[in-house]
Design a protein around this motif. Structure first.
Motif, PDB file in Angstrom:
ATOM      1  N   GLY A   1       0.829  -1.209   0.000  1.00  0.00           N
ATOM      2  CA  GLY A   1       0.000   0.000   0.000  1.00  0.00           C
ATOM      3  C   GLY A   1       0.862   1.257   0.000  1.00  0.00           C
ATOM      4  N   ASN A   2       1.841   1.265   0.881  1.00  0.00           N
ATOM      5  CA  ASN A   2       2.706   2.442   0.990  1.00  0.00           C
ATOM      6  C   ASN A   2       3.513   2.670  -0.283  1.00  0.00           C
ATOM      7  OD1 ASN A   2       1.823   2.797   3.575  1.00  0.00           O
ATOM      8  ND2 ASN A   2       3.587   1.771   4.532  1.00  0.00           N
ATOM      9  N   TRP A   3       4.046   1.572  -0.788  1.00  0.00           N
ATOM     10  CA  TRP A   3       4.911   1.668  -1.972  1.00  0.00           C
ATOM     11  C   TRP A   3       4.108   2.144  -3.187  1.00  0.00           C
ATOM     12  CZ3 TRP A   3       5.999  -2.804  -5.696  1.00  0.00           C
ATOM     13  CH2 TRP A   3       6.953  -2.435  -6.645  1.00  0.00           C
ATOM     14  N   THR A   4       2.960   1.483  -3.440  1.00  0.00           N
ATOM     15  CA  THR A   4       2.199   1.852  -4.642  1.00  0.00           C
ATOM     16  C   THR A   4       1.653   3.286  -4.522  1.00  0.00           C
ATOM     17  OG1 THR A   4       0.280   0.697  -3.740  1.00  0.00           O
ATOM     18  CG2 THR A   4       1.602  -0.500  -5.358  1.00  0.00           C
ATOM     19  N   ALA A   5       1.354   3.714  -3.293  1.00  0.00           N
ATOM     20  CA  ALA A   5       0.878   5.100  -3.117  1.00  0.00           C
ATOM     21  C   ALA A   5       1.987   6.071  -3.510  1.00  0.00           C
ATOM     22  CB  ALA A   5       0.448   5.325  -1.665  1.00  0.00           C
ATOM     23  N   ALA A   6       3.223   5.717  -3.083  1.00  0.00           N
ATOM     24  CA  ALA A   6       4.357   6.590  -3.405  1.00  0.00           C
ATOM     25  C   ALA A   6       4.634   6.584  -4.907  1.00  0.00           C
ATOM     26  CB  ALA A   6       5.591   6.132  -2.623  1.00  0.00           C
ATOM     27  N   VAL A   7       4.524   5.393  -5.525  1.00  0.00           N
ATOM     28  CA  VAL A   7       4.792   5.282  -6.968  1.00  0.00           C
ATOM     29  C   VAL A   7       3.729   6.057  -7.747  1.00  0.00           C
ATOM     30  CG1 VAL A   7       4.940   3.682  -8.924  1.00  0.00           C
ATOM     31  CG2 VAL A   7       5.993   3.065  -6.743  1.00  0.00           C
ATOM     32  N   LYS A   8       2.497   5.961  -7.304  1.00  0.00           N
ATOM     33  CA  LYS A   8       1.396   6.670  -7.958  1.00  0.00           C
ATOM     34  C   LYS A   8       1.670   8.178  -7.927  1.00  0.00           C
ATOM     35  CE  LYS A   8      -3.577   7.334  -7.324  1.00  0.00           C
ATOM     36  NZ  LYS A   8      -4.710   6.993  -6.468  1.00  0.00           N
ATOM     37  N   GLU A   9       2.050   8.629  -6.766  1.00  0.00           N
ATOM     38  CA  GLU A   9       2.369  10.043  -6.542  1.00  0.00           C
ATOM     39  C   GLU A   9       3.484  10.497  -7.497  1.00  0.00           C
ATOM     40  OE1 GLU A   9       1.013  11.814  -3.791  1.00  0.00           O
ATOM     41  OE2 GLU A   9       2.064  13.601  -4.531  1.00  0.00           O
ATOM     42  N   ALA A  10       4.509   9.638  -7.602  1.00  0.00           N
ATOM     43  CA  ALA A  10       5.680  10.018  -8.388  1.00  0.00           C
ATOM     44  C   ALA A  10       5.439   9.919  -9.888  1.00  0.00           C
ATOM     45  CB  ALA A  10       6.874   9.144  -7.991  1.00  0.00           C
TER      46      ALA A  10
ATOM     47  N   LYS B   1      -2.204   5.101 -12.286  1.00  0.00           N
ATOM     48  CA  LYS B   1      -3.137   4.593 -11.292  1.00  0.00           C
ATOM     49  C   LYS B   1      -3.856   3.350 -11.825  1.00  0.00           C
ATOM     50  CE  LYS B   1      -6.830   7.897 -12.377  1.00  0.00           C
ATOM     51  NZ  LYS B   1      -6.813   8.821 -13.324  1.00  0.00           N
ATOM     52  N   GLY B   2      -4.629   2.729 -10.932  1.00  0.00           N
ATOM     53  CA  GLY B   2      -5.440   1.557 -11.320  1.00  0.00           C
ATOM     54  C   GLY B   2      -4.570   0.430 -11.857  1.00  0.00           C
ATOM     55  N   ARG B   3      -5.129  -0.269 -12.872  1.00  0.00           N
ATOM     56  CA  ARG B   3      -4.465  -1.419 -13.463  1.00  0.00           C
ATOM     57  C   ARG B   3      -3.079  -1.072 -14.020  1.00  0.00           C
ATOM     58  NH1 ARG B   3      -5.861  -6.519 -15.480  1.00  0.00           N
ATOM     59  NH2 ARG B   3      -4.626  -6.860 -17.343  1.00  0.00           N
ATOM     60  N   GLY B   4      -2.980   0.093 -14.625  1.00  0.00           N
ATOM     61  CA  GLY B   4      -1.714   0.531 -15.229  1.00  0.00           C
ATOM     62  C   GLY B   4      -0.623   0.695 -14.189  1.00  0.00           C
ATOM     63  N   LEU B   5      -1.037   0.934 -12.964  1.00  0.00           N
ATOM     64  CA  LEU B   5      -0.079   1.068 -11.864  1.00  0.00           C
ATOM     65  C   LEU B   5       0.242  -0.311 -11.270  1.00  0.00           C
ATOM     66  CD1 LEU B   5       1.354   2.732  -9.508  1.00  0.00           C
ATOM     67  CD2 LEU B   5      -0.893   2.783  -8.401  1.00  0.00           C
ATOM     68  N   PHE B   6      -0.816  -1.065 -10.957  1.00  0.00           N
ATOM     69  CA  PHE B   6      -0.633  -2.314 -10.185  1.00  0.00           C
ATOM     70  C   PHE B   6      -0.109  -3.489 -11.011  1.00  0.00           C
ATOM     71  CE2 PHE B   6      -4.163  -0.149  -7.791  1.00  0.00           C
ATOM     72  CZ  PHE B   6      -3.360   0.230  -6.719  1.00  0.00           C
ATOM     73  N   MET B   7      -0.657  -3.626 -12.249  1.00  0.00           N
ATOM     74  CA  MET B   7      -0.333  -4.845 -13.006  1.00  0.00           C
ATOM     75  C   MET B   7       1.150  -4.959 -13.350  1.00  0.00           C
ATOM     76  SD  MET B   7      -1.343  -7.712 -13.978  1.00  0.00           S
ATOM     77  CE  MET B   7      -3.117  -7.737 -13.923  1.00  0.00           C
ATOM     78  N   PRO B   8       1.788  -3.884 -13.863  1.00  0.00           N
ATOM     79  CA  PRO B   8       3.221  -4.030 -14.173  1.00  0.00           C
ATOM     80  C   PRO B   8       4.045  -4.363 -12.928  1.00  0.00           C
ATOM     81  CG  PRO B   8       2.324  -2.011 -15.123  1.00  0.00           C
ATOM     82  CD  PRO B   8       1.260  -2.559 -14.229  1.00  0.00           C
ATOM     83  N   LEU B   9       3.620  -3.826 -11.791  1.00  0.00           N
ATOM     84  CA  LEU B   9       4.386  -4.093 -10.563  1.00  0.00           C
ATOM     85  C   LEU B   9       4.196  -5.544 -10.123  1.00  0.00           C
ATOM     86  CD1 LEU B   9       3.801  -0.767  -8.592  1.00  0.00           C
ATOM     87  CD2 LEU B   9       5.683  -1.395 -10.124  1.00  0.00           C
ATOM     88  N   ARG B  10       2.940  -6.022 -10.210  1.00  0.00           N
ATOM     89  CA  ARG B  10       2.696  -7.437  -9.880  1.00  0.00           C
ATOM     90  C   ARG B  10       3.547  -8.336 -10.771  1.00  0.00           C
ATOM     91  NH1 ARG B  10      -0.973 -11.139  -7.953  1.00  0.00           N
ATOM     92  NH2 ARG B  10      -2.574  -9.693  -7.272  1.00  0.00           N
TER      93      ARG B  10
END
Ligand code: GLU
Length: 441
Positions: free
Chosen positions: A393-402, A406-415
């Motif tokens: 949660g903390n990491w993806t929030a920071a990545v989103k900010e930077a 967001k959404g799938r475009g944020l989470f899927m590549p990281l997964r």
């Protein structure tokens, strides 16, 4: 008192078809607090092998089908000889001297003339001299039971009222020329002497049953309640006989099928009740009713065992898989978390090791071209482990900010970068288990 038996011949490994027989007999005994006998039909010394006896026991134990005692036909040959003498004394047993080739020829002739291939009793009324002569020429003969040529009737537990004309059946051979006692006689003697009250077996035994009823009556025994279940076919109704070899219980165990998946399926397949997962054999016995089974061939699809296995594993507590987790190398302190995450995502226990391997050594990252920069940037922001349930949660929030993603475009590549897969358990739960992130370099 109900007594049943499962009577395999130890000439091979037992398969799903045998299991149906074993299970039904087991459940009838357990449901009524009776006795379940494992009877080893080993009168054929050439084909019977000790390794198969052991294998049959292992397979039944794996399934939890515990027997109350074991009987072996090879240890009861004197009992069969005695019964044979009794039948001889009653004039119900006669010696025949035809060779297999001669018998074959007779059958072919009958079939050519459109007649059923029933033994013609050519040797029934030989004089003592004629017999001596044949014996001198050909050696000892084989012995047939003289059927009463009347209708044999019984109410079958599955097939209902049956009536078979004994005149349409050959007098069964009970002892071979080499002295080997055949199953038909041994089984009758055992069922009678062991007080077997219920016999469930495959419908390929219906004709045997007819002749055995006459034999039991001749020997003064009580005829058990018979039920003949239909034979299994493949999913398209194709004969399974050739494939049964590949459906040995040990192969299914090896493939990771859970015993209760197999039992839950087999206890209901071919009946009017739906397949339901049962936690244990007592529960299965409670709901078991043989009259609900039909006479139509039963379609069996081995693939049905895997969704059932997966569903059972989803509910399986840690204590039941502790040994598997240990074998896979999962550290004790992570076992709880690991199982909570992984059990939803496996089909069989064999998948456990792969998941731990992924967590312990990290997955080869999967990174699409268009995500290369994004993932590289995100990885610089991922702290070193160990991680906890807040990390994702903390990491993806920071990545989103930077990055503004967001959404799938944020989470899927990281997964995909962390696990190498586009699906799987919640990443929040994955992070505390992840020991290595290869994508971090
Ligand atoms: N040994 C026999 C078989 O495997 C047993 C049949 C029976 O249940 O009587 O076919």
């Amino acid at each position: 008192m109900t007594t049943t038996r499962f009577a395999p011949s130890p000439t091979g490994y037992i398969h799903v078809g045998n299991l149906r027989t074993a299970l039904m007999n087991y459940l009838i005994a357990r449901k009524s607090g009776g006795t379940f006998i494992l009877r080893i039909d080993d009168t054929d010394p050439e084909r019977s092998k000790e390794e198969y006896v052991d294998a049959i026991k292992q397979d039944l134990e794996w399934l939890g089908l515990h027997w109350d005692r074991v009987e072996r036909q090879s240890l009861r040959l004197d009992r069969y000889a005695e019964a044979a003498d009794k039948l001889r004394g009653m004039g119900r047993f006669y010696e025949c001297f035809e060779t297999p080739t001669e018998l074959d020829l007779k059958r072919k002739k009958q079939l050519n003339m459109g007649k059923p291939p029933v033994y013609d009793r050519a040797m029934l009324n030989l004089s003592a001299e004629e017999k001596d002569k044949l014996r001198a020429e050909r050696g000892d003969g084989h012995w047939r039971f003289l059927l009463d040529q009347e209708r044999i009737e019984w109410t079958d537990g599955i097939l209902g009222d049956l009536s078979i004309d004994a005149a349409s059946v050959s007098d069964p051979v009970l002892i071979r020329g080499d002295g080997q006692v055949l199953y038909t006689l041994a089984s009758v003697v055992d069922d009678t002497e062991m007080g077997v009250t219920n016999v469930v077996r495959g419908s390929d035994h219906v004709t045997n049953t007819a002749t055995q009823i006459q034999m039991i009556e001749a020997l003064g025994g009580t005829v058990p309640a018979f039920a003949h279940h239909s034979l299994l076919t493949g999913p398209q109704g194709e004969a399974l006989s050739k494939r049964l070899g590949t459906l040995a219980l040990r192969d299914l165990r090896e493939a990771g099928v859970e015993p209760m998946a197999l039992i839950s399926l087999m206890a209901r397949l071919g009946s009017s009740d739906p397949v339901e997962i049962r936690a244990n054999l007592d529960e299965v016995a409670e709901g078991f009713d043989i009259t609900k089974f039909g006479s139509a061939p039963t379609k069996f699809d081995v693939d049905d065992l895997y969704p059932l296995t997966a569903r059972i594993l989803h509910e399986t507590p840690l204590s039941d898989v502790a040994a598997d987790l240990k074998a896979a190398g999962v550290p004790d302190e992570l076992a709880d978390k690991f199982w909570a995450v992984v059990r939803e995502n496996i089909t069989t226990r064999k998948d456990i090791a792969g998941w731990w391997e992924l967590f312990a050594n990290g997955a080869d990252p999967v990174i699409d071209d268009e995500d290369k920069e994004f993932v590289a940037q995100a990885m610089t922001m991922l702290p070193d482990g160990p991680y906890d349930s807040d990390t994702w949660g903390n990491w993806t929030a920071a990545v989103k900010e930077a990055t503004g993603r967001k959404g799938r475009g944020l989470f899927m590549p990281l997964r995909k970068a962390l696990t190498g897969q586009s699906h799987g358990p919640d990443m929040k739960d994955v992070m505390p288990l992840l020991q290595v992130v290869k994508a971090k370099g």
